[in-house]
Structures are given as C-alpha cells and as structure tokens.
Design a protein around this motif. Structure first.
Motif, PDB file in Angstrom:
ATOM      1  N   GLU A 162      48.754   4.220  13.363  1.00  0.00           N
ATOM      2  CA  GLU A 162      50.161   4.215  12.963  1.00  0.00           C
ATOM      3  C   GLU A 162      50.711   2.792  12.875  1.00  0.00           C
ATOM      4  O   GLU A 162      51.501   2.485  11.994  1.00  0.00           O
ATOM      5  CB  GLU A 162      51.008   5.064  13.921  1.00  0.00           C
ATOM      6  N   GLU A 166      52.302   1.528   9.409  1.00  0.00           N
ATOM      7  CA  GLU A 166      53.740   1.277   9.309  1.00  0.00           C
ATOM      8  C   GLU A 166      54.127  -0.189   9.473  1.00  0.00           C
ATOM      9  O   GLU A 166      55.196  -0.596   9.037  1.00  0.00           O
ATOM     10  CB  GLU A 166      54.489   2.129  10.356  1.00  0.00           C
ATOM     11  N   ASP A 226      53.987   2.651   4.397  1.00  0.00           N
ATOM     12  CA  ASP A 226      54.016   4.110   4.600  1.00  0.00           C
ATOM     13  C   ASP A 226      55.447   4.608   4.833  1.00  0.00           C
ATOM     14  O   ASP A 226      56.310   4.381   3.994  1.00  0.00           O
ATOM     15  CB  ASP A 226      53.071   4.474   5.753  1.00  0.00           C
ATOM     16  N   ASP A 227      55.726   5.230   5.985  1.00  0.00           N
ATOM     17  CA  ASP A 227      57.056   5.787   6.261  1.00  0.00           C
ATOM     18  C   ASP A 227      58.076   4.729   6.645  1.00  0.00           C
ATOM     19  O   ASP A 227      59.223   5.055   6.961  1.00  0.00           O
ATOM     20  CB  ASP A 227      57.005   6.760   7.456  1.00  0.00           C
TER      21      ASP A 227
HETATM   22 MG    MG Z   1      53.304   7.124  10.198  1.00  0.00          MG
END
Ligand code: MG
Ligand code: RP5
Ligand code: MG
Length: 259
Positions: A162, A166, A226-227
C-alpha cells in the motif's frame, strides 16, 4: 468506553449514494440499549456485485463463510471480540454498535474488513517529528496511506504494497528501503472509526510505524498514486484533521516517540 462518531454522520450522504443515515444518539450506540423503533436504511452498493474481492450477498445460498475465524484466505475474525449477529437478517453486528445504516455500504466484506496502515516517519531538518500523508481520492481528506489486506496476503506485505501504491506511485523500492521495512513497530490493532462503516460491515486495521533514522527516504521518490491524489509530510503537532480515526493513530505515534 469508545463510541464511534465518523460513521454516524448524518450531515452528508453515505459515500457514493444519496442515502442518509438514521441519527443515532450517543446513548443508543450500544446494541444492549433497547431501541425497538430502530429501522435504519439498508444499503449495499450495487457495484460490489460480482467483484472478485467482495463477498456475495448475505442471502446467497452458496455463501457459507466461517464467521469469527480465518476463513480460508480471508480473515473474518475481529481484533475486538467475537461479534454477534442480527437475529432476523443473520448479518454480523458492528461490535461498537449502531451506525444508522444497515447493509454493507461500499465495504467488500460482511463483518470485519481488514486493512493495514504504514506510518512512515522522520525527524525534519528543523527537529520536528513528521509522517507521510496522502490525500484520498474518495473524499479528499488527508490520511495515513493504507489499504485492505488482500485475500491470502500477510499484513507485513500489505503495509509495503500500500505504501508503494499510494506514496511511491506504484514503485516498491525494495533495495533502498529494505532496512526501513525491517524496523517496523506496531502501534495499534483494532477498530477504525471509518465513515464507510455500517451496522454489518466495519474497518479494522494494524498500524505500524517505520521510522527513518538513516535518511533512507532521501534516496527515493515519494509521489501519490492509486487511491491517493497528493502527498506531503505532515508534522505530528500540526493538529490537522485526518481521515477516520487516523488522528488517534498519530497520537500513538507521538507517544511512542516521546517515550
Ligand atoms: Mg490502496
Ligand atoms: C481506513 O481505511 C484504514 O485505516 C485504512 O487507512 C483505509 C483502508 O481503506 P482504503 O484506503 O483501501 O479505501 O479505515
Ligand atoms: Mg488506501
């Protein structure tokens, strides 16, 4: 005696919908407090249907999960307690209590949805403890980078993946950050007061601090991906509002570094 707040907000519609939660007063959060007229709206985002990462509908006959347990590749156990079930719908019940919304909302799993949050920190040149923060695409709030534990994934892997997605624009720099990933210190594991939580689905997380004492991060490019739409270092003393219960996690970071 913790009561969730962010998942009881009636001011804004639930993420990705026009649905508003029923107002749940503080004293009615606990399930043990009787409230016979409580009939919250039921909402499960139709986009979840058929997604490989999401559970089927609770009424689907082929869906026979092992609740309160590690169910094959999915951890359905809660860090908090053995969760109970709604007598009529048979849905898992949020261990903190009522949220004003039944169903699963946008969350993939019925019951606990496990995440991992890496807090990457350093001491700035002028002596302030600060951490890498990202701005979330879904609601523009600033947050610790983090995300869902994939089926079959180790939490230690989720933390790195992650952060890579991110905060390093998808580049997981294994070599130069190896030392950093090896010195993680767990700060928290438990419930997250996430605005997406419902009566039947909620977020839980493991928060791990990776403190860069050696300036390893100077050799890598931090960039939102990404997010995440933006990235910056935030000082722990800035009192900046953060997503979900992330401010609490930053308080734990502060305490761990002043100890
Ligand atoms: Mg993520
Ligand atoms: C929060 O949502 C957790 O603390 C974690 O930061 C995050 C995971 O969800 P996504 O970022 O994948 O949406 O509850
Ligand atoms: Mg995320």
């Amino acid at each position: 005696n913790f009561v969730h707040q962010k998942c009881r907000n009636v001011e804004v519609p639930y993420l990705g919908s026009k649905i508003h939660r029923t107002l749940v007063p503080d004293e009615f959060v606990k399930w043990s407090r009787e409230w016979t007229e409580y009939k919250p709206p039921v909402h499960t985002d139709p986009k979840l249907k058929g997604q490989a990462w999401a559970d089927p509908d609770i009424s689907d006959k082929s869906f026979q999960p092992s609740w309160n347990a590690v169910d094959g590749k999915i951890n359905r156990a809660s860090f908090i307690c053995q969760y109970a079930f709604d007598q009529s719908t048979l849905c898992p019940l949020n261990p903190i209590g009522r949220t004003g919304l039944a169903g699963r909302g946008v969350l993939g799993r019925w019951g606990p949805n496990h995440a991992a949050d890496p807090i990457v920190s350093r001491i700035s040149d002028d002596g302030h403890l600060e951490f890498v923060a990202i701005q979330r695409r879904d609601n523009s709030e600033w947050a610790i980078p983090g995300g869902m534990v994939d089926a079959g994934e180790e939490v230690s892997q989720t933390l790195k993946r992650e952060f890579g997605e991110e905060a390093m624009h998808g580049v997981i720099d294994k070599e130069s950050l190896e030392e950093l990933w090896n010195c993680g210190k767990e700060l928290y594991r438990g419930y997250v007061d996430d605005p997406r939580n419902t009566d039947n689905a909620w977020m839980e997380t493991v928060v791990v601090n990776f403190h860069d004492t050696k300036g390893l991060l100077k050799n890598v490019k931090l960039q939102a991906g990404d997010d995440a739409t933006s990235l910056r270092w935030i000082r722990v003393d800035s009192k900046e509002p953060l997503y979900a219960s992330h401010s609490h996690f930053i308080d734990l970071l502060k305490a761990s570094h002043s100890a």
